[in-house]
Design a protein around this motif. Structure first.
Motif, PDB file in Angstrom:
ATOM      1  N   ASN A   1      -3.200   7.679  -7.039  1.00 58.42           N
ATOM      2  CA  ASN A   1      -3.421   6.243  -7.221  1.00 58.42           C
ATOM      3  C   ASN A   1      -3.473   5.865  -8.698  1.00 58.42           C
ATOM      4  O   ASN A   1      -4.119   6.521  -9.515  1.00 58.42           O
TER       5      ASN A   1
ATOM      6  N   PRO B   1       1.021   5.521  -2.237  1.00 62.46           N
ATOM      7  CA  PRO B   1       0.180   6.447  -2.993  1.00 62.46           C
ATOM      8  C   PRO B   1      -0.192   5.991  -4.404  1.00 62.46           C
ATOM      9  O   PRO B   1      -1.216   6.429  -4.936  1.00 62.46           O
ATOM     10  N   LYS B   2       0.607   5.122  -5.018  1.00 66.24           N
ATOM     11  CA  LYS B   2       0.269   4.614  -6.341  1.00 66.24           C
ATOM     12  C   LYS B   2      -0.638   3.377  -6.280  1.00 66.24           C
ATOM     13  O   LYS B   2      -1.109   2.889  -7.304  1.00 66.24           O
ATOM     14  N   LEU B   3      -0.856   2.857  -5.073  1.00 73.27           N
ATOM     15  CA  LEU B   3      -1.746   1.700  -4.869  1.00 73.27           C
ATOM     16  C   LEU B   3      -2.441   1.905  -3.526  1.00 73.27           C
ATOM     17  O   LEU B   3      -2.012   1.379  -2.504  1.00 73.27           O
ATOM     18  N   ASN B   4      -3.520   2.691  -3.532  1.00 73.36           N
ATOM     19  CA  ASN B   4      -4.106   3.089  -2.251  1.00 73.36           C
ATOM     20  C   ASN B   4      -5.114   2.093  -1.685  1.00 73.36           C
ATOM     21  O   ASN B   4      -5.617   2.277  -0.584  1.00 73.36           O
ATOM     22  N   GLN B   5      -5.411   1.024  -2.433  1.00 71.00           N
ATOM     23  CA  GLN B   5      -6.221  -0.089  -1.921  1.00 71.00           C
ATOM     24  C   GLN B   5      -7.583   0.377  -1.402  1.00 71.00           C
ATOM     25  O   GLN B   5      -8.074  -0.097  -0.366  1.00 71.00           O
TER      26      GLN B   5
ATOM     27  N   ARG C   1       0.851  -1.192   0.000  1.00 67.69           N
ATOM     28  CA  ARG C   1       0.000   0.000   0.000  1.00 67.69           C
ATOM     29  C   ARG C   1       0.887   1.242   0.000  1.00 67.69           C
ATOM     30  O   ARG C   1       1.765   1.397   0.848  1.00 67.69           O
TER      31      ARG C   1
ATOM     32  N   ASP D   1      -3.276   2.152  -9.208  1.00 66.59           N
ATOM     33  CA  ASP D   1      -3.378   0.697  -9.045  1.00 66.59           C
ATOM     34  C   ASP D   1      -2.101   0.006  -9.534  1.00 66.59           C
ATOM     35  O   ASP D   1      -2.137  -1.035 -10.189  1.00 66.59           O
TER      36      ASP D   1
ATOM     37  N   ASP E   1      -4.099  11.109  -2.472  1.00 68.75           N
ATOM     38  CA  ASP E   1      -5.069  10.091  -2.900  1.00 68.75           C
ATOM     39  C   ASP E   1      -5.182  10.044  -4.425  1.00 68.75           C
ATOM     40  O   ASP E   1      -5.333   8.965  -5.015  1.00 68.75           O
TER      41      ASP E   1
END
Length: 279
Positions: free
Chosen positions: A265, A171-175, A169, A267, A262
Motif C-alpha cells: 500500500n 494493492p497500492k490503495l488498500n483503503q 481498491r 495510498d 498488504d
C-alpha cells in the motif's frame, strides 16, 4: 468468503450479491453487448454499468442475449447502475433512473449507486433512491467513491442504509481506514479497478507470489480481495481474460502472502480523488 463465480454474499438488507462480477466501464455499446453475453455464458451473474458509461443499451442487449443463450431468468442476474453527478437533484435522479431502466430494458435494478459524492450534493439524490427502493424499483441502495466522512454525513439522514460503497481498491490503495469504517456499519466494500488498470501487473512481489502458486498476477490480486471478503467488478472484453479472472477459486494465499500484498500500500490512486472530483 465466496468459493465460486456464482456464490453470493448477503448485504445488510438481506439482498444477496455475487462476489465477483463484470464491469463495463469505457466499453462501446456494440462490444458491451457481446462482452456481457459472453460473461453470462461463462458464469458471471453480476453486471455493473453506469449512466455516464454510455453503454446501458449495449448492456441491456447483452443481458437479453445471455439469458436466451443460457436459459437463465432475470432474477438469476444482479444488475447495477449509477446516477451521475450532473443529476443529483431529486427530480433529476428519478429521471436518470428511469432513463437507465429504459436503456437497459429492465423493470427493476438490483443495485443503484450514487456515482460520486459530488461535493456533498447527494442528500436529495439519496431521498430519490429511497423512494425508488420503497416502490420496488431497486432491490438495494449504495454509493460509489464515498470516503468515511461522506458516509458519516449520509448516515445522519439516510432512512435506508447503503449496502455497498464501490471504490478504487488495489494493492497500492488498500483503503484500510474505509474498510474499518464500513465493516463497523455493515456496509460492504466493492472494488473497482482492482488491477490498478494494469499498472501493477509487473510488480516483483506480486510476480513472485503468482509464480509460487502457478497463477497470474491478476489472479493473485483478485484472490487477495476475495480472501478479505471484498466484492469485485473486473473489466475485460476478451473471453479468455474473463475466464482467467474467474479462475481464482482453486488456490489460497497464505497469511504471509496476504501480509506481503498488504505491505504494498502507498495510498496511490489511478482514478480521481473523491474530495476533489466533481464532473
Amino acid at each position: 468468503m465466496i468459493t465460486s463465480l456464482t456464490d453470493r454474499i448477503t448485504l445488510n438488507n438481506g439482498t444477496q450479491i455475487p462476489g465477483l462480477g463484470l464491469g463495463v466501464f469505457k466499453i462501446d455499446n456494440t462490444t458491451t453487448a457481446t462482452t456481457v453475453a459472453s460473461a453470462i455464458q461463462q458464469g458471471y451473474r453480476l453486471i455493473d454499468t453506469a449512466q455516464i458509461y454510455g453503454n446501458e443499451t449495449g448492456t441491456g442487449a447483452g443481458i437479453q442475449q445471455g439469458l436466451v443463450a443460457t436459459g437463465l431468468q432475470r432474477a438469476d442476474l444482479f444488475i447495477t447502475s449509477k446516477v451521475w453527478n450532473a443529476h443529483l437533484t431529486y427530480d433529476e435522479t428519478i429521471t436518470a433512473f428511469n432513463d437507465s431502466l429504459s436503456s437497459l430494458g429492465l423493470d427493476y435494478l438490483d443495485l443503484y449507486l450514487i456515482h460520486w459524492p459530488g461535493h456533498d450534493a447527494y442528500r436529495d439524490a439519496w431521498r430519490a433512491l429511497e423512494d425508488l427502493y420503497r416502490a420496488g424499483k431497486i432491490k438495494a441502495l449504495g454509493v460509489s467513491n464515498f470516503e468515511p466522512h461522506h458516509l458519516k454525513d449520509l448516515l445522519t439522514f439516510a432512512k435506508v442504509m447503503p449496502v455497498i460503497d464501490q471504490v478504487e481498491r488495489h494493492p497500492k490503495l488498500n483503503q484500510a481506514a474505509l474498510r474499518t469504517f464500513t465493516a463497523h456499519h455493515d456496509i460492504k466494500l466493492q472494488a473497482w479497478s482492482p488491477l490498478m488498470q494494469g499498472q501493477i501487473l509487473d510488480n516483483p512481489v506480486l510476480q513472485e507470489i503468482a509464480a509460487s502458486h502457478h497463477k497470474t498476477v491478476a489472479q493473485v490480486i483478485l484472490r487477495w480481495d476475495i480472501q478479505q471478503d471484498i466484492l469485485l467488478v473486473v473489466k475485460s472484453v476478451k473471453p479468455k481474460r474473463l475466464a482467467s479472472n474467474a479462475a481464482v477459486f482453486d488456490f489460497k494465499l497464505s497469511p504471509e502472502d496476504m501480509q506481503r500484498i498488504d505491505a504494498l500500500n502507498a495510498d496511490l490512486r489511478v482514478g480521481p480523488n473523491p474530495d476533489e472530483f466533481d464532473f
